[in-house]
Design a protein around this motif. Structure first.
Motif, PDB file in Angstrom:
ATOM      1  N   ARG A  17      47.727  49.407  54.006  1.00  0.00           N
ATOM      2  CA  ARG A  17      49.072  49.119  53.502  1.00  0.00           C
ATOM      3  C   ARG A  17      49.952  48.577  54.621  1.00  0.00           C
ATOM      4  NH1 ARG A  17      50.456  54.416  51.636  1.00  0.00           N
ATOM      5  NH2 ARG A  17      52.567  53.771  52.119  1.00  0.00           N
ATOM      6  N   ALA A  18      49.825  49.163  55.800  1.00  0.00           N
ATOM      7  CA  ALA A  18      50.621  48.700  56.943  1.00  0.00           C
ATOM      8  C   ALA A  18      50.192  47.295  57.374  1.00  0.00           C
ATOM      9  CB  ALA A  18      50.493  49.679  58.102  1.00  0.00           C
ATOM     10  N   ALA A  19      48.893  46.994  57.266  1.00  0.00           N
ATOM     11  CA  ALA A  19      48.360  45.695  57.702  1.00  0.00           C
ATOM     12  C   ALA A  19      48.483  44.608  56.634  1.00  0.00           C
ATOM     13  CB  ALA A  19      46.889  45.849  58.106  1.00  0.00           C
ATOM     14  N   GLY A  20      48.579  45.004  55.363  1.00  0.00           N
ATOM     15  CA  GLY A  20      48.668  44.027  54.281  1.00  0.00           C
ATOM     16  C   GLY A  20      47.362  43.741  53.576  1.00  0.00           C
ATOM     17  N   SER A  21      46.227  44.191  54.159  1.00  0.00           N
ATOM     18  CA  SER A  21      44.938  44.008  53.485  1.00  0.00           C
ATOM     19  C   SER A  21      43.990  45.137  53.875  1.00  0.00           C
ATOM     20  CB  SER A  21      44.314  42.652  53.807  1.00  0.00           C
ATOM     21  OG  SER A  21      43.937  42.585  55.162  1.00  0.00           O
ATOM     22  N   TYR A  22      43.043  45.374  52.983  1.00  0.00           N
ATOM     23  CA  TYR A  22      42.056  46.434  53.165  1.00  0.00           C
ATOM     24  C   TYR A  22      40.724  45.773  53.494  1.00  0.00           C
ATOM     25  CZ  TYR A  22      39.095  50.424  52.031  1.00  0.00           C
ATOM     26  OH  TYR A  22      38.174  51.441  52.093  1.00  0.00           O
ATOM     27  N   GLU A  23      40.042  46.254  54.551  1.00  0.00           N
ATOM     28  CA  GLU A  23      38.810  45.597  54.988  1.00  0.00           C
ATOM     29  C   GLU A  23      37.686  46.583  55.304  1.00  0.00           C
ATOM     30  OE1 GLU A  23      39.386  42.392  57.749  1.00  0.00           O
ATOM     31  OE2 GLU A  23      41.287  41.825  56.812  1.00  0.00           O
ATOM     32  N   GLU A  69      41.383  42.860  39.194  1.00  0.00           N
ATOM     33  CA  GLU A  69      40.536  41.727  39.619  1.00  0.00           C
ATOM     34  C   GLU A  69      41.302  40.402  39.650  1.00  0.00           C
ATOM     35  OE1 GLU A  69      36.308  41.398  38.365  1.00  0.00           O
ATOM     36  OE2 GLU A  69      36.928  42.942  36.924  1.00  0.00           O
ATOM     37  N   ASP A  70      42.252  40.232  38.735  1.00  0.00           N
ATOM     38  CA  ASP A  70      43.000  38.968  38.667  1.00  0.00           C
ATOM     39  C   ASP A  70      43.899  38.752  39.877  1.00  0.00           C
ATOM     40  OD1 ASP A  70      41.848  38.407  36.201  1.00  0.00           O
ATOM     41  OD2 ASP A  70      43.499  39.313  35.073  1.00  0.00           O
ATOM     42  N   LEU A  71      44.168  39.816  40.646  1.00  0.00           N
ATOM     43  CA  LEU A  71      45.043  39.710  41.808  1.00  0.00           C
ATOM     44  C   LEU A  71      44.277  39.588  43.128  1.00  0.00           C
ATOM     45  CD1 LEU A  71      47.738  42.340  40.774  1.00  0.00           C
ATOM     46  CD2 LEU A  71      47.792  39.850  40.461  1.00  0.00           C
ATOM     47  N   VAL A  72      42.952  39.536  43.041  1.00  0.00           N
ATOM     48  CA  VAL A  72      42.103  39.416  44.239  1.00  0.00           C
ATOM     49  C   VAL A  72      41.802  37.945  44.473  1.00  0.00           C
ATOM     50  CG1 VAL A  72      39.884  40.032  45.268  1.00  0.00           C
ATOM     51  CG2 VAL A  72      41.101  41.702  43.858  1.00  0.00           C
ATOM     52  N   ASP A  73      42.115  37.467  45.673  1.00  0.00           N
ATOM     53  CA  ASP A  73      41.866  36.059  46.008  1.00  0.00           C
ATOM     54  C   ASP A  73      40.391  35.778  46.297  1.00  0.00           C
ATOM     55  OD1 ASP A  73      44.608  35.504  45.827  1.00  0.00           O
ATOM     56  OD2 ASP A  73      44.923  36.031  47.924  1.00  0.00           O
ATOM     57  N   ALA A  74      39.701  36.744  46.874  1.00  0.00           N
ATOM     58  CA  ALA A  74      38.295  36.568  47.262  1.00  0.00           C
ATOM     59  C   ALA A  74      37.392  36.567  46.022  1.00  0.00           C
ATOM     60  CB  ALA A  74      37.879  37.687  48.206  1.00  0.00           C
ATOM     61  N   THR A  75      36.193  36.063  46.212  1.00  0.00           N
ATOM     62  CA  THR A  75      35.199  36.060  45.150  1.00  0.00           C
ATOM     63  C   THR A  75      34.751  37.489  44.850  1.00  0.00           C
ATOM     64  OG1 THR A  75      34.411  33.876  45.805  1.00  0.00           O
ATOM     65  CG2 THR A  75      32.880  35.240  44.530  1.00  0.00           C
ATOM     66  N   ILE A  76      34.633  37.809  43.569  1.00  0.00           N
ATOM     67  CA  ILE A  76      34.087  39.086  43.131  1.00  0.00           C
ATOM     68  C   ILE A  76      32.790  38.777  42.394  1.00  0.00           C
ATOM     69  CG2 ILE A  76      34.397  41.127  41.678  1.00  0.00           C
ATOM     70  CD1 ILE A  76      37.433  40.775  42.087  1.00  0.00           C
ATOM     71  N   ARG A  77      31.720  39.397  42.858  1.00  0.00           N
ATOM     72  CA  ARG A  77      30.413  39.212  42.224  1.00  0.00           C
ATOM     73  C   ARG A  77      29.912  40.560  41.724  1.00  0.00           C
ATOM     74  NH1 ARG A  77      28.175  36.080  47.226  1.00  0.00           N
ATOM     75  NH2 ARG A  77      29.257  34.109  46.977  1.00  0.00           N
ATOM     76  N   TYR A  78      29.291  40.549  40.567  1.00  0.00           N
ATOM     77  CA  TYR A  78      28.651  41.744  40.022  1.00  0.00           C
ATOM     78  C   TYR A  78      27.169  41.631  40.348  1.00  0.00           C
ATOM     79  CZ  TYR A  78      32.865  43.196  37.647  1.00  0.00           C
ATOM     80  OH  TYR A  78      34.136  43.643  37.383  1.00  0.00           O
ATOM     81  N   GLU A  79      26.700  42.547  41.203  1.00  0.00           N
ATOM     82  CA  GLU A  79      25.339  42.445  41.723  1.00  0.00           C
ATOM     83  C   GLU A  79      24.671  43.821  41.711  1.00  0.00           C
ATOM     84  OE1 GLU A  79      26.039  39.075  45.099  1.00  0.00           O
ATOM     85  OE2 GLU A  79      26.898  41.048  45.504  1.00  0.00           O
ATOM     86  N   HIS A  90      31.384  43.586  43.821  1.00  0.00           N
ATOM     87  CA  HIS A  90      31.510  43.416  45.270  1.00  0.00           C
ATOM     88  C   HIS A  90      32.589  42.376  45.529  1.00  0.00           C
ATOM     89  CE1 HIS A  90      26.990  44.591  45.554  1.00  0.00           C
ATOM     90  NE2 HIS A  90      27.774  45.663  45.568  1.00  0.00           N
ATOM     91  N   ILE A  91      33.523  42.685  46.433  1.00  0.00           N
ATOM     92  CA  ILE A  91      34.586  41.746  46.800  1.00  0.00           C
ATOM     93  C   ILE A  91      34.195  41.091  48.119  1.00  0.00           C
ATOM     94  CG2 ILE A  91      37.019  41.475  47.384  1.00  0.00           C
ATOM     95  CD1 ILE A  91      37.562  44.038  45.755  1.00  0.00           C
ATOM     96  N   TYR A  92      34.029  39.776  48.103  1.00  0.00           N
ATOM     97  CA  TYR A  92      33.576  39.027  49.271  1.00  0.00           C
ATOM     98  C   TYR A  92      34.750  38.493  50.087  1.00  0.00           C
ATOM     99  CZ  TYR A  92      28.691  39.357  48.093  1.00  0.00           C
ATOM    100  OH  TYR A  92      27.424  39.843  47.854  1.00  0.00           O
ATOM    101  N   SER A  98      48.367  44.097  47.530  1.00  0.00           N
ATOM    102  CA  SER A  98      49.074  43.785  46.282  1.00  0.00           C
ATOM    103  C   SER A  98      48.154  43.797  45.061  1.00  0.00           C
ATOM    104  CB  SER A  98      49.767  42.426  46.397  1.00  0.00           C
ATOM    105  OG  SER A  98      48.811  41.411  46.653  1.00  0.00           O
ATOM    106  N   ALA A  99      46.840  43.742  45.267  1.00  0.00           N
ATOM    107  CA  ALA A  99      45.884  43.793  44.153  1.00  0.00           C
ATOM    108  C   ALA A  99      45.584  45.224  43.718  1.00  0.00           C
ATOM    109  CB  ALA A  99      44.593  43.085  44.536  1.00  0.00           C
ATOM    110  N   VAL A 100      46.035  46.200  44.500  1.00  0.00           N
ATOM    111  CA  VAL A 100      45.826  47.609  44.161  1.00  0.00           C
ATOM    112  C   VAL A 100      46.998  48.045  43.291  1.00  0.00           C
ATOM    113  CG1 VAL A 100      45.572  49.943  45.071  1.00  0.00           C
ATOM    114  CG2 VAL A 100      44.510  48.010  46.263  1.00  0.00           C
ATOM    115  N   VAL A 101      46.699  48.307  42.011  1.00  0.00           N
ATOM    116  CA  VAL A 101      47.759  48.603  41.042  1.00  0.00           C
ATOM    117  C   VAL A 101      48.001  50.098  40.870  1.00  0.00           C
ATOM    118  CG1 VAL A 101      47.496  46.406  39.842  1.00  0.00           C
ATOM    119  CG2 VAL A 101      46.150  48.399  39.101  1.00  0.00           C
TER     120      VAL A 101
END
Length: 121
Positions: A17-23, A69-79, A90-92, A98-101
């Motif tokens: 949250r402090a950084a703006g993205s989760y990795e 999922e609609d708020l995630v910029d990266a590709t999401i694949r179901y694998e 999986h979020i690539y 902001s995608a965490v609701v």
């Protein structure tokens, strides 16, 4: 609007949250280590949680990130983790906070229906 879930430690979410993205990908593994962020569908989460943290978990600092999922910029694949296995999302790429609701405690409390929205940055 489809939601996928990610189980993590509260302090990692606070840092994100402090950084703006989760990795983080999964327990003790980063997005850089794995190449994607492991996620689950709602019916998969109890098994994943037990596999990673035990059932019941031996800790009280776990949270579930509810991701739109609609708020995630990266590709999401179901694998599947293995050929022919059940597919998992999986979020690539990095997960924007902001995608965490919603953020929920794990294991769920008695009032699990009341989802807590993430704090506004």
């Amino acid at each position: 609007m489809a939601h996928i879930l990610h189980l993590t430690e509260r302090h990692l979410w606070d840092e994100a949250r402090a950084a703006g993205s989760y990795e983080m990908s999964t327990r003790d593994r980063t997005l850089l280590d794995e190449g994607f962020i492991h996620c689950s569908l709602p019916h998969q989460l109890p098994h994943v949680a037990a596999l990673l943290y035990g059932s019941p978990p031996a800790r009280d600092d776990l949270v579930v990130l509810v991701i739109d999922e609609d708020l995630v910029d990266a590709t999401i694949r179901y694998e599947p983790p293995t050929p022919g296995g059940e597919v998992f999302p999986h979020i690539y790429g990095p997960l924007p906070v902001s995608a965490v609701v919603a953020v929920e405690s794990w294991p769920p409390t008695e009032n699990a229906e009341a989802r807590t929205p993430p704090p506004t940055l």
